[in-house]
Design a protein around this motif. Structure first.
Motif, PDB file in Angstrom:
ATOM      1  N   LYS A 190       0.836  -1.197   0.000  1.00 34.54           N
ATOM      2  CA  LYS A 190       0.000   0.000   0.000  1.00 34.54           C
ATOM      3  C   LYS A 190       0.873   1.251   0.000  1.00 34.54           C
ATOM      4  CE  LYS A 190      -3.980   2.052   2.397  1.00 34.54           C
ATOM      5  NZ  LYS A 190      -4.871   1.983   1.220  1.00 34.54           N
ATOM      6  N   GLY A 191       0.567   2.183  -0.890  1.00 36.99           N
ATOM      7  CA  GLY A 191       1.297   3.439  -0.979  1.00 36.99           C
ATOM      8  C   GLY A 191       2.535   3.380  -1.853  1.00 36.99           C
ATOM      9  N   SER A 192       2.868   2.218  -2.385  1.00 41.07           N
ATOM     10  CA  SER A 192       4.058   2.082  -3.235  1.00 41.07           C
ATOM     11  C   SER A 192       3.820   2.723  -4.594  1.00 41.07           C
ATOM     12  CB  SER A 192       4.411   0.610  -3.419  1.00 41.07           C
ATOM     13  OG  SER A 192       3.408  -0.036  -4.190  1.00 41.07           O
ATOM     14  N   VAL A 193       4.889   2.854  -5.370  1.00 38.93           N
ATOM     15  CA  VAL A 193       4.772   3.393  -6.724  1.00 38.93           C
ATOM     16  C   VAL A 193       3.851   2.521  -7.565  1.00 38.93           C
ATOM     17  CG1 VAL A 193       6.050   3.783  -8.872  1.00 38.93           C
ATOM     18  CG2 VAL A 193       6.983   4.607  -6.706  1.00 38.93           C
ATOM     19  N   ALA A 194       3.930   1.200  -7.366  1.00 41.26           N
ATOM     20  CA  ALA A 194       3.058   0.292  -8.113  1.00 41.26           C
ATOM     21  C   ALA A 194       1.598   0.503  -7.733  1.00 41.26           C
ATOM     22  CB  ALA A 194       3.471  -1.152  -7.859  1.00 41.26           C
ATOM     23  N   ASP A 195       1.338   0.790  -6.455  1.00 38.33           N
ATOM     24  CA  ASP A 195      -0.023   1.082  -5.993  1.00 38.33           C
ATOM     25  C   ASP A 195      -0.538   2.344  -6.683  1.00 38.33           C
ATOM     26  OD1 ASP A 195      -2.390   1.209  -4.567  1.00 38.33           O
ATOM     27  OD2 ASP A 195      -1.447   2.115  -2.794  1.00 38.33           O
ATOM     28  N   GLN A 196       0.275   3.385  -6.709  1.00 42.13           N
ATOM     29  CA  GLN A 196      -0.112   4.632  -7.363  1.00 42.13           C
ATOM     30  C   GLN A 196      -0.315   4.426  -8.866  1.00 42.13           C
ATOM     31  OE1 GLN A 196       2.824   7.628  -6.273  1.00 42.13           O
ATOM     32  NE2 GLN A 196       3.010   6.716  -4.236  1.00 42.13           N
ATOM     33  N   ALA A 233      -1.252   1.611 -10.366  1.00 40.86           N
ATOM     34  CA  ALA A 233      -2.502   0.885 -10.566  1.00 40.86           C
ATOM     35  C   ALA A 233      -3.703   1.809 -10.442  1.00 40.86           C
ATOM     36  CB  ALA A 233      -2.600  -0.265  -9.559  1.00 40.86           C
ATOM     37  N   GLU A 234      -3.670   2.705  -9.450  1.00 43.25           N
ATOM     38  CA  GLU A 234      -4.776   3.641  -9.259  1.00 43.25           C
ATOM     39  C   GLU A 234      -4.895   4.599 -10.446  1.00 43.25           C
ATOM     40  OE1 GLU A 234      -6.401   6.901  -5.974  1.00 43.25           O
ATOM     41  OE2 GLU A 234      -4.448   5.944  -5.718  1.00 43.25           O
ATOM     42  N   LYS A 235      -3.764   5.065 -10.972  1.00 42.08           N
ATOM     43  CA  LYS A 235      -3.767   6.022 -12.077  1.00 42.08           C
ATOM     44  C   LYS A 235      -4.407   5.433 -13.326  1.00 42.08           C
ATOM     45  CE  LYS A 235      -0.641   8.687 -15.055  1.00 42.08           C
ATOM     46  NZ  LYS A 235       0.785   9.071 -15.317  1.00 42.08           N
ATOM     47  N   TYR A 236      -4.137   4.155 -13.586  1.00 45.88           N
ATOM     48  CA  TYR A 236      -4.616   3.559 -14.831  1.00 45.88           C
ATOM     49  C   TYR A 236      -5.819   2.643 -14.645  1.00 45.88           C
ATOM     50  CZ  TYR A 236      -0.347   5.377 -16.896  1.00 45.88           C
ATOM     51  OH  TYR A 236       0.647   6.218 -17.339  1.00 45.88           O
ATOM     52  N   GLY A 237      -6.343   2.590 -13.443  1.00 49.40           N
ATOM     53  CA  GLY A 237      -7.523   1.774 -13.214  1.00 49.40           C
ATOM     54  C   GLY A 237      -7.247   0.292 -13.279  1.00 49.40           C
ATOM     55  N   ILE A 238      -6.071  -0.105 -12.847  1.00 48.03           N
ATOM     56  CA  ILE A 238      -5.691  -1.513 -12.840  1.00 48.03           C
ATOM     57  C   ILE A 238      -6.027  -2.107 -11.479  1.00 48.03           C
ATOM     58  CG2 ILE A 238      -3.771  -3.136 -13.082  1.00 48.03           C
ATOM     59  CD1 ILE A 238      -2.354  -0.996 -14.776  1.00 48.03           C
ATOM     60  N   SER A 239      -6.576  -3.299 -11.474  1.00 48.06           N
ATOM     61  CA  SER A 239      -6.908  -3.967 -10.218  1.00 48.06           C
ATOM     62  C   SER A 239      -5.653  -4.113  -9.365  1.00 48.06           C
ATOM     63  CB  SER A 239      -7.512  -5.339 -10.507  1.00 48.06           C
ATOM     64  OG  SER A 239      -7.731  -6.051  -9.308  1.00 48.06           O
ATOM     65  N   CYS A 240      -5.795  -3.817  -8.060  1.00 53.56           N
ATOM     66  CA  CYS A 240      -4.628  -3.846  -7.177  1.00 53.56           C
ATOM     67  C   CYS A 240      -4.993  -4.522  -5.855  1.00 53.56           C
ATOM     68  CB  CYS A 240      -4.132  -2.432  -6.907  1.00 53.56           C
ATOM     69  SG  CYS A 240      -2.610  -2.349  -5.937  1.00 53.56           S
ATOM     70  N   SER A 241      -4.086  -5.349  -5.394  1.00 52.38           N
ATOM     71  CA  SER A 241      -4.245  -6.000  -4.097  1.00 52.38           C
ATOM     72  C   SER A 241      -2.970  -5.776  -3.304  1.00 52.38           C
ATOM     73  CB  SER A 241      -4.499  -7.499  -4.278  1.00 52.38           C
ATOM     74  OG  SER A 241      -4.629  -8.135  -3.026  1.00 52.38           O
ATOM     75  N   TYR A 242      -3.095  -5.513  -2.023  1.00 48.64           N
ATOM     76  CA  TYR A 242      -1.927  -5.209  -1.208  1.00 48.64           C
ATOM     77  C   TYR A 242      -1.304  -6.492  -0.678  1.00 48.64           C
ATOM     78  CZ  TYR A 242      -3.905  -0.590  -1.494  1.00 48.64           C
ATOM     79  OH  TYR A 242      -4.421   0.572  -1.970  1.00 48.64           O
ATOM     80  N   ALA A 243      -0.077  -6.670  -0.958  1.00 45.88           N
ATOM     81  CA  ALA A 243       0.653  -7.849  -0.492  1.00 45.88           C
ATOM     82  C   ALA A 243       2.107  -7.468  -0.311  1.00 45.88           C
ATOM     83  CB  ALA A 243       0.539  -8.995  -1.498  1.00 45.88           C
ATOM     84  N   THR A 244       2.736  -8.135   0.644  1.00 43.74           N
ATOM     85  CA  THR A 244       4.158  -7.907   0.883  1.00 43.74           C
ATOM     86  C   THR A 244       4.937  -9.031   0.233  1.00 43.74           C
ATOM     87  OG1 THR A 244       3.666  -6.847   2.987  1.00 43.74           O
ATOM     88  CG2 THR A 244       5.930  -7.597   2.631  1.00 43.74           C
ATOM     89  N   TYR A 245       5.949  -8.686  -0.517  1.00 44.62           N
ATOM     90  CA  TYR A 245       6.746  -9.728  -1.172  1.00 44.62           C
ATOM     91  C   TYR A 245       7.485 -10.552  -0.130  1.00 44.62           C
ATOM     92  CZ  TYR A 245      10.436 -12.195  -3.453  1.00 44.62           C
ATOM     93  OH  TYR A 245      11.272 -13.196  -3.850  1.00 44.62           O
ATOM     94  N   ILE A 246       7.455 -11.858  -0.319  1.00 44.41           N
ATOM     95  CA  ILE A 246       8.247 -12.761   0.509  1.00 44.41           C
ATOM     96  C   ILE A 246       8.965 -13.731  -0.417  1.00 44.41           C
ATOM     97  CG2 ILE A 246       6.727 -12.612   2.511  1.00 44.41           C
ATOM     98  CD1 ILE A 246       5.490 -15.258   1.653  1.00 44.41           C
ATOM     99  N   ALA A 247       9.964 -14.395   0.095  1.00 43.46           N
ATOM    100  CA  ALA A 247      10.672 -15.383  -0.707  1.00 43.46           C
ATOM    101  C   ALA A 247       9.748 -16.561  -0.986  1.00 43.46           C
ATOM    102  CB  ALA A 247      11.924 -15.859   0.022  1.00 43.46           C
ATOM    103  N   PRO A 248       9.895 -17.215  -2.143  1.00 41.75           N
ATOM    104  CA  PRO A 248       9.047 -18.381  -2.439  1.00 41.75           C
ATOM    105  C   PRO A 248       9.143 -19.431  -1.333  1.00 41.75           C
ATOM    106  CG  PRO A 248      10.281 -17.703  -4.382  1.00 41.75           C
ATOM    107  CD  PRO A 248      10.811 -16.893  -3.245  1.00 41.75           C
ATOM    108  N   TYR A 249       7.979 -19.944  -0.910  1.00 38.16           N
ATOM    109  CA  TYR A 249       7.855 -20.982   0.121  1.00 38.16           C
ATOM    110  C   TYR A 249       8.265 -20.496   1.504  1.00 38.16           C
ATOM    111  CZ  TYR A 249       7.461 -23.745  -4.092  1.00 38.16           C
ATOM    112  OH  TYR A 249       7.087 -24.205  -5.316  1.00 38.16           O
ATOM    113  N   ASP A 250       8.260 -19.163   1.674  1.00 35.37           N
ATOM    114  CA  ASP A 250       8.434 -18.653   3.023  1.00 35.37           C
ATOM    115  C   ASP A 250       7.157 -18.986   3.808  1.00 35.37           C
ATOM    116  OD1 ASP A 250       9.486 -17.394   5.203  1.00 35.37           O
ATOM    117  OD2 ASP A 250       9.894 -15.493   4.199  1.00 35.37           O
TER     118      ASP A 250
END
Length: 670
Positions: A572-578, A580-597
């Protein structure tokens, strides 16, 4: 309240679902410094990529076509084709001519236009270097208006730039366009033969004409020079023998000449007539001059455009049409699939005075990827061996390899050359006796960025910048279509700093993109026209995103706006979030983690409802006395509390974590 309702809905749906996950992400092997990805798959009369032997291995020389890259690029390799060093030699003029490795020196040839038609203007520059690339001298060459066809408006025009040296003189065979003829409002094209004294680095025109010479190849036996060319004006491929002492030649000098192949068609005007033939090389055996080309059946000129390989054999002691024999090495016929068919991109490589390799591609070969991790394996290389009389010494071999504009060389043990696309480079080595081919493949998409494919997953790893050419409607993707159609998941690992413009466009089966923390920028249309793309995970480290990264290529009818069907998962609040909002792209908030964390049961680097379902199903299976159906990594991720058991509480905690993220809250395992 919202979280409680969400959990209730999810739990009630879980009983209806069964999910079986596999270990999908494969780590790419670490790679040393990589060769530069530069596409040399298009054969050109004027070569831009070269491979030469050195004391310790090989030297690769290539000249990018991009205007912004104004350097001659040099890379050194050991005998096993491992990259050991790189250099960049500044370019000096606007047109690239060629490179030649002489006995004592390296030479580069460049040129520039002379549209002002001033006789004293430099049109070609020859630079001399020692074998460490220290510049030693320069020959500045002008045209010669005293010779017929010696005026130069454009150097290299429709010509090769092939070189040889004889008794301290460098000879350069190329083409040129002369000054404008008022009768045609255009300059005529023809042969341009240059000579440069290596001791003084002074150069001049040695011979020239305006007879539409479209390819030129030159060789020497230490006594005479032999020039092979496609002379449309003379209606033939022809071989000319020069005695160096008579050069520069007078227009009326009578050189020994042989017609190798006569062309069809009526040449009744000053404009070029299609020859339906190409010249590809010259080499010397003990007794003969071998000249290699391709042609249609000239007796059926205009009826059949199937190209086959011909080999001219002319005795060195009798350079004449009458003494020349022509042998056809292929006998392909028109398959009706296109305007051109038959052979293409042919090369002649000398092994010794009585053994030569002839290699080529064929227009009608089916592109079929035989190795997912070698994009060049979709091509087929053909080759065979002949002796000094042009007799075939072997069967026709084929291999899953690509020809290129890098001419094969013999290093004393094997024939070597390389081919490079925009996502891989392969070095090839052919045994000169058995014909067996071996290859070394680099999957390079940046100076230190590589890729690896396995089981539907394309993993990009390394350090620094990714480098892939931008693609559009008029250019091909850097990736073979067969590979694009197999990739369902894409992982950009930590260490890579950017994703190039349109780098993964047209990946029709791509569903998930995982961009790990550390990537800083995503280029425009990076995932353009990926019609099945569902989710793109973008970390907060990404601070620059180009236009239309997930545009499907389609438009909404009501307002002609772009269609975006993928969902961006980000903080939330990241450049990617902004974004997505600018272009009307669906956005879900998630924190990146390593695979299989912890909690990431399916290994897609996010905590989602699917992870909770997978943990719940695994718990049910184990409770029934069966296997969980999970891999060791997946089971560890599902065991949230780390007690070694899978319980309903583990699945519930994953569900709560997902619900907290979806609500924009800071998730916790407590």
């Amino acid at each position: 309240m919202k979280i409680g309702k969400l959990i209730a809905v999810i739990v009630s749906a879980a009983a209806c679902l069964g999910i079986d996950y596999a270990d999908t992400f494969a780590a790419a092997a670490e790679s040393p410094a990589l060769p530069a990805p530069y596409d040399n798959l298009t054969f050109n009369a004027r070569t831009r990529s070269f491979l030469e032997t050195t004391d310790n291995g090989y030297m690769r020389v290539y000249v990018p076509e991009e205007e912004e890259d104004n350097f001659i690029r040099v890379e050194y390799y050991d005998k096993n084709f491992a990259l050991t060093d790189t250099m960049a030699i500044p370019r000096e003029l606007e047109y690239w001519g060629g490179f030649y490795a002489g006995e004592e020196y390296y030479f580069t040839v460049e040129g520039q236009r002379n549209t002002d038609e001033i006789d004293s203007n430099e049109v070609i520059r020859v630079n001399q270097y020692d074998k460490n690339w220290n510049k030693l001298g320069t020959a500045n060459i002008t045209g010669n208006s005293e010779m017929f066809g010696g005026e130069v408006r454009y150097p290299f025009d429709y010509g090769s730039c092939e070189m040889t040296e004889c008794n301290g003189t460098l000879y350069i065979a190329t083409g040129h366009q002369g000054y404008v003829d008022p009768a045609y409002n255009q300059g005529h094209q023809g042969l341009l033969l240059l000579m440069v004294d290596e001791a003084t680095m002074t150069g001049q025109v040695a011979d020239c004409d305006l007879w539409h010479s479209f390819a030129q190849y030159i060789d020497t036996d230490g006594e005479n020079l032999y020039l092979f060319e496609n002379s449309e004006g003379n209606g033939q491929s022809q071989l000319t023998m020069y005695t160096p002492a008579v050069l520069p030649a007078d227009y009326f000098d009578s050189q020994q000449m042989a017609m190798i192949l006569e062309y069809g068609g009526e040449r009744t005007s000053a404009w070029a007539i299609a020859t339906y033939a190409e010249c590809y090389g010259i080499s010397l055996s003990g007794e003969n001059v071998l000249t290699l080309g391709t042609s249609i059946d000239q007796e059926k000129y205009g009826e059949d455009t199937t190209y086959n390989i011909y080999l001219g054999i002319t005795p060195k002691d009798n350079i004449s049409t009458e003494a020349t024999t022509v042998k056809w090495l292929t006998s392909l016929s028109d398959d009706g699939d296109g305007y051109y068919s038959g052979v293409d991109s042919v090369a002649l490589t000398k092994i010794n005075d009585d053994r030569f390799l002839i290699s080529w591609n064929q227009y009608n070969d089916t592109l079929s990827l035989t190795d997912d991790n070698d994009p060049l394996s979709e091509y087929t290389l053909h080759y065979l061996f002949v002796d000094g009389e042009g007799n075939e010494l072997s069967e026709e071999f084929t291999a899953d390899a690509s020809f290129s504009d890098c001419h094969p060389i013999y290093d004393g043990e094997r024939i070597v050359f390389y081919a490079s696309g925009n996502s891989a480079l392969a070095f090839y080595a052919i045994d000169p006796m058995s014909g067996e081919l071996e290859k070394t493949v680099y999957r390079a998409i940046g100076e230190n960025v590589s890729w690896y494919y396995e089981d539907g997953v394309l993993t990009v790893s390394g350090t620094g910048e990714m480098s892939l050419p931008e693609v559009d409607w008029f250019s091909d993707s850097a990736w073979p279509s067969e590979l694009r159609n197999k990739v369902t998941s894409l992982v950009i690992e930590t260490g890579v700093t950017n994703i190039s413009d349109s780098a993964f466009a047209y990946f029709d089966s791509l569903e998930t993109v995982v961009i790990e923390d550390g990537v800083e920028s995503i280029g425009a249309e990076a995932f353009y026209d990926c019609d099945n793309l569902e989710k793109v995970i973008i970390p907060a480290s990404v601070t620059s995103i180009g236009e239309d990264i997930v545009w499907t290529g389609s438009y909404w009818v009501h307002d002609n706006s772009h269609v975006y069907q993928a969902t961006i998962y980000t903080k939330k609040g990241s450049v990617a979030d902004q974004y997505a909002e600018k272009y009307g792209i669906s956005c879900s908030y998630a924190t990146y983690i390593a695979p299989y964390d912890t909690g990431d049961v399916d290994g897609d680097s996010m905590i989602t409802i699917q992870d909770s379902f997978a943990a719940l199903l695994a718990y049910a299976r184990e409770s029934a006395g069966n296997s969980s159906g999970l891999t060791e990594k997946q089971r560890s991720a599902a065991d949230v509390d780390g007690d070694g058991r899978l319980t309903i509480q583990d699945a519930f905690k994953i569900l709560v974590y997902y619900a907290q993220e979806s609500a924009g809250l800071s998730p916790s395992w407590d």
